[in-house]
Write a protein that holds these residues in place. Structure first.
Motif, PDB file in Angstrom:
ATOM      1  N   LYS A  79      41.857  34.379  40.525  1.00 42.06           N
ATOM      2  CA  LYS A  79      43.051  35.209  40.408  1.00 42.06           C
ATOM      3  C   LYS A  79      43.471  35.311  38.944  1.00 42.06           C
ATOM      4  N   GLU A 112      36.274  48.372  38.164  1.00 42.95           N
ATOM      5  CA  GLU A 112      36.499  47.856  36.817  1.00 42.95           C
ATOM      6  C   GLU A 112      35.452  46.812  36.485  1.00 42.95           C
ATOM      7  N   ASN A 172      40.284  44.337  28.898  1.00 41.65           N
ATOM      8  CA  ASN A 172      41.098  43.838  30.006  1.00 41.65           C
ATOM      9  C   ASN A 172      42.220  44.820  30.354  1.00 41.65           C
ATOM     10  N   ILE A 226      37.182  48.185  44.829  1.00 39.77           N
ATOM     11  CA  ILE A 226      37.260  46.820  44.329  1.00 39.77           C
ATOM     12  C   ILE A 226      36.364  46.630  43.111  1.00 39.77           C
ATOM     13  N   ASN A 252      42.832  47.099  32.542  1.00 45.03           N
ATOM     14  CA  ASN A 252      43.281  47.340  33.919  1.00 45.03           C
ATOM     15  C   ASN A 252      43.413  46.077  34.761  1.00 45.03           C
ATOM     16  N   PHE A 253      43.374  44.919  34.123  1.00 44.18           N
ATOM     17  CA  PHE A 253      43.592  43.673  34.841  1.00 44.18           C
ATOM     18  C   PHE A 253      45.075  43.323  34.787  1.00 44.18           C
ATOM     19  N   VAL A 254      45.656  43.019  35.929  1.00 45.54           N
ATOM     20  CA  VAL A 254      47.077  42.676  35.983  1.00 45.54           C
ATOM     21  C   VAL A 254      47.264  41.382  36.765  1.00 45.54           C
ATOM     22  N   ASN A 255      48.441  40.775  36.608  1.00 44.62           N
ATOM     23  CA  ASN A 255      48.748  39.541  37.339  1.00 44.62           C
ATOM     24  C   ASN A 255      48.452  39.701  38.817  1.00 44.62           C
ATOM     25  N   ASN A 256      47.905  38.651  39.386  1.00 49.70           N
ATOM     26  CA  ASN A 256      47.593  38.538  40.810  1.00 49.70           C
ATOM     27  C   ASN A 256      46.427  39.393  41.279  1.00 49.70           C
ATOM     28  N   ASP A 257      45.731  40.085  40.376  1.00 51.68           N
ATOM     29  CA  ASP A 257      44.466  40.724  40.736  1.00 51.68           C
ATOM     30  C   ASP A 257      43.433  39.619  40.901  1.00 51.68           C
ATOM     31  N   PHE A 258      42.377  39.910  41.623  1.00 46.87           N
ATOM     32  CA  PHE A 258      41.261  38.984  41.714  1.00 46.87           C
ATOM     33  C   PHE A 258      40.091  39.559  40.939  1.00 46.87           C
ATOM     34  N   VAL A 259      39.349  38.685  40.284  1.00 48.74           N
ATOM     35  CA  VAL A 259      38.153  39.108  39.556  1.00 48.74           C
ATOM     36  C   VAL A 259      36.951  38.352  40.094  1.00 48.74           C
TER      37      VAL A 259
END
Length: 64
Positions: A58, A15, A35, A12, A37-44
């Motif tokens: 999200k 990144e 950004n 988790i 490796n950030f994709v839709n519906n990932d949580f940060v």
């Protein structure tokens, strides 16, 4: 305020990036260094894990 604890997997937190511009109060957009490796519906996790002001959000539309 409720405090919850949950198990997390080590992947988790693989990144990491930094803000490249200040975020205004109630901002809905953040500008970051990388950004890739950030994709839709990932949580940060915004902030430091375990701190009172840390937020989980999200990802809705990464661009750049």
């Amino acid at each position: 305020m409720f405090q919850t604890y949950s198990q997390t997997e080590s992947f988790i937190f693989t990144e990491k990036t930094k803000l490249t511009a200040a975020a205004a109060a109630a901002a809905t957009t953040l500008t970051v260094e990388n950004n890739a490796n950030f994709v839709n519906n990932d949580f940060v996790c915004i902030g430091w894990v375990g701190q009172g002001i840390t937020e989980l959000r999200k990802v809705t539309t990464p661009s750049g």
